[in-house]
Design an enzyme around this catalytic site. Structure first.
Site, short mmCIF file in Angstrom:
data_model
loop_
_atom_site.label_atom_id
_atom_site.label_comp_id
_atom_site.label_asym_id
_atom_site.label_seq_id
_atom_site.Cartn_x
_atom_site.Cartn_y
_atom_site.Cartn_z
N GLU A 163 0.00 -9.07 -1.00
CA GLU A 163 -0.64 -8.49 0.19
C GLU A 163 -1.85 -7.65 -0.22
OE1 GLU A 163 0.65 -5.37 3.32
OE2 GLU A 163 1.57 -7.21 4.05
N GLU B 199 -2.18 5.19 2.66
CA GLU B 199 -2.11 3.76 2.32
C GLU B 199 -3.46 3.15 1.95
OE1 GLU B 199 -0.66 5.18 4.96
OE2 GLU B 199 1.49 4.84 4.65
N ASP C 189 0.78 -1.24 0.00
CA ASP C 189 0.00 0.00 0.00
C ASP C 189 0.81 1.28 0.00
OD1 ASP C 189 1.10 0.04 2.51
OD2 ASP C 189 -0.72 -0.58 3.54
N ARG D 199 2.12 8.64 8.71
CA ARG D 199 1.85 10.05 8.40
C ARG D 199 0.67 10.59 9.20
NH1 ARG D 199 4.20 12.38 3.26
NH2 ARG D 199 5.90 10.92 2.89
C1 UD1 Z 1 6.58 5.15 3.65
C2 UD1 Z 1 5.21 4.78 3.09
C3 UD1 Z 1 4.40 4.06 4.15
C4 UD1 Z 1 5.17 2.90 4.77
C5 UD1 Z 1 6.50 3.42 5.28
C6 UD1 Z 1 7.34 2.29 5.84
C7 UD1 Z 1 4.12 6.27 1.46
C8 UD1 Z 1 3.44 7.57 1.23
N1 UD1 Z 1 4.52 6.03 2.72
O1 UD1 Z 1 6.36 6.14 4.67
O2 UD1 Z 1 3.22 3.57 3.54
O3 UD1 Z 1 4.44 2.36 5.84
O4 UD1 Z 1 7.21 4.02 4.18
O5 UD1 Z 1 8.42 2.76 6.55
O6 UD1 Z 1 4.30 5.50 0.54
N2 UD1 Z 1 13.97 8.83 4.88
C9 UD1 Z 1 15.34 8.77 4.82
N3 UD1 Z 1 15.93 7.56 4.54
C10 UD1 Z 1 15.23 6.43 4.34
C11 UD1 Z 1 13.84 6.49 4.43
C12 UD1 Z 1 13.21 7.71 4.68
O7 UD1 Z 1 16.02 9.76 5.01
O8 UD1 Z 1 15.84 5.37 4.10
C13 UD1 Z 1 13.32 10.13 5.16
C14 UD1 Z 1 13.34 11.08 3.95
O9 UD1 Z 1 13.53 12.39 4.40
C15 UD1 Z 1 11.95 10.92 3.35
C16 UD1 Z 1 11.14 10.73 4.63
O10 UD1 Z 1 11.95 9.91 5.47
O11 UD1 Z 1 11.54 12.02 2.59
C17 UD1 Z 1 9.78 10.10 4.46
O12 UD1 Z 1 9.84 8.94 3.65
P1 UD1 Z 1 8.50 8.45 2.84
O13 UD1 Z 1 8.81 7.21 2.10
O14 UD1 Z 1 7.94 9.59 2.09
O15 UD1 Z 1 7.46 8.19 3.99
P2 UD1 Z 1 7.46 7.15 5.15
O16 UD1 Z 1 6.88 7.83 6.33
O17 UD1 Z 1 8.77 6.47 5.26
#
Ligand code: UD1
Ligand code: UDP
Length: 370
Positions: free
Chosen positions: A117, A131, A95, A210
């Site tokens: 899933e 999601e 998702d 989020r």
């Molecule tokens: C994302 C998914 C969520 C999932 C989660 C698992 C979306 C919108 N969200 O949320 O469904 O449950 O992943 O963890 O698809 N960042 C880093 N390094 C990393 C990972 C993240 O620096 O390896 C930071 C970055 O600044 C990035 C921010 O985290 O912009 C948010 O990452 P993002 O993938 O947008 O959202 P998640 O909250 O991780």
């Protein structure tokens, strides 16, 4: 038959790694792997553990990215990959925005999509956000639906998905978990090495969703602080998600609190070992609700709802909501009432037997794709 698997975040990678392994092993299939790198470090940790080398890496992650940015970067990036590879099937998972945007890109090229899933629902558009809508939309695009449970199958049937396109497989997370769970492991992380897992009760915490950013997180972290302060034999370990907004919130409420350890995200193997040696898990993660029962650990879910009612019914998980008082009182209950703890810890895992990936491969080889 050429199968293109696409994923981008940590949980997708954990849950798809054993499937990619199974696809690669099968001599009748050609397996191509594309990562969007919606996550970077947290994705790379998983790729390294499972020794996966992607054929394509879209490398889209930006600091504090928006869902619009992710969607457009994945759509743009996938176009060239799909044109070049011309796969017979695209496999996506769960998702995330990577999932939905990759499925949409495949649809635009009229390439069939298999959704791993499939069929989890809360029926609340904004929780989990985004999601719930990502998985609903992906479900409408997909040809093949690999549903972990009967209830997930029923959800899809109710939305008009044809019965012959839904397959109950169990959740691939159990395949991943069983691959690492029993391998003897000593912690390398200094904090974990120095923790007294016998003499103390360790609570593992994760929180990143989020819809929990802001007030909910303040409440959740407040409850964790209260629990650490009220119970001197409790140590809290929280491997903090790399999202800068989560890190700031965690630091503000939990930084410097005695017996609360804020550490970097852990590799999957140390993390599984941390859960296995913990007394209790407090989380808003989806995947951990599926894993913890196999480790015999109770889970308090710090969300208003869950798309995993099977775990609630099995008794391994309880919904604790997002209010500080309620979460604290539910943590306290499990710390003080032995019988309630014993019942939760002893429940059976409803999510599978560790053979979901083999089932999915067999199904893919036997279906007729139009
Ligand atoms: C994302 C998914 C969520 C999932 C989660 C698992 C979306 C919108 N969200 O949320 O469904 O449950 O992943 O963890 O698809 N960042 C880093 N390094 C990393 C990972 C993240 O620096 O390896 C930071 C970055 O600044 C990035 C921010 O985290 O912009 C948010 O990452 P993002 O993938 O947008 O959202 P998640 O909250 O991780
Ligand atoms: N996990 C991990 N290291 C950590 C925290 C979690 O390997 O420091 C694993 C966890 O076991 C589960 C997955 O990551 O398999 C959950 O990921 P996340 O909470 O990011 O996403 P969600 O489950 O909410 O989709």
């Amino acid at each position: 038959m050429k199968i293109l698997t696409v994923f981008g975040t940590r949980p997708e990678a954990i849950k798809m790694a054993p499937l990619v392994e199974a696809l690669q092993k099968d001599k009748e299939l050609e397996s191509v792997l594309c990562v969007t790198a919606q996550h970077r470090e947290m994705l790379d940790q998983v790729l390294a553990l499972f020794a996966l080398t992607p054929d394509y890496d879209l490398n889209i992650m930006k600091q504090d990215q928006s869902v619009n940015q992710i969607t457009s970067a994945v759509l743009n990036g996938m176009e060239a990959v799909l044109e070049r590879e011309k796969p017979d099937l695209v496999l996506v998972h769960g998702d995330t925005t990577t999932t939905f945007a990759s499925a949409l890109a495949a649809f635009y090229k009229k390439i069939p999509v298999g959704h791993v899933e499939a069929g989890l629902r809360t029926y609340d558009k904004y929780s989990p956000y985004p999601e719930e809508m990502n998985r609903v939309l992906t479900g409408h695009i997909a040809e093949l639906h690999f549903a972990p449970t009967e209830r997930n199958r029923q959800n899809l049937l109710a939305e008009g998905v044809r019965e012959e396109n839904i397959f109950i497989t169990g959740n691939t997370v159990i395949d991943a978990l069983l691959k690492v769970k029993d391998i003897p492991y000593e912690f390398e992380d200094e904090t974990l090495k120095s923790l007294d897992f016998q003499g103390k009760r360790v609570i593992t915490v994760t929180c990143h969703r989020r819809e929990n950013l802001g007030e909910n997180m303040a409440q959740i972290f407040g409850a964790i602080r209260d629990a650490a302060q009220a119970f001197p034999d409790v140590e809290v370990v929280y491997p903090v998600h790399l999202n800068p907004r989560v890190r700031q919130a965690a630091r503000e409420v939990l930084g410097g609190v005695e017996r609360v350890h804020l550490i970097a995200p852990l590799q999957y193997q140390p993390f599984v070992n941390l859960m296995a040696r913990s007394f209790l898990i407090v989380t808003d993660s989806g995947g951990m609700q599926e894993e913890a029962p196999s480790l015999g650990k109770p889970v308090l879910v710090v969300r208003k709802e869950t798309e995993r009612p099977e775990a609630l019914e099995a008794g391994t998980v309880k919904l604790a909501g997002v209010s500080r008082e309620t979460i604290f009182s539910m943590v306290k209950e499990l710390l003080t009432e032995k019988e309630k703890y014993r019942r939760m810890a002893g429940a059976k895992n409803p999510y599978g037997d560790g053979r979901a990936c083999d089932r999915i491969v067999r199904i893919i080889k036997n279906v007729q794709l139009e």
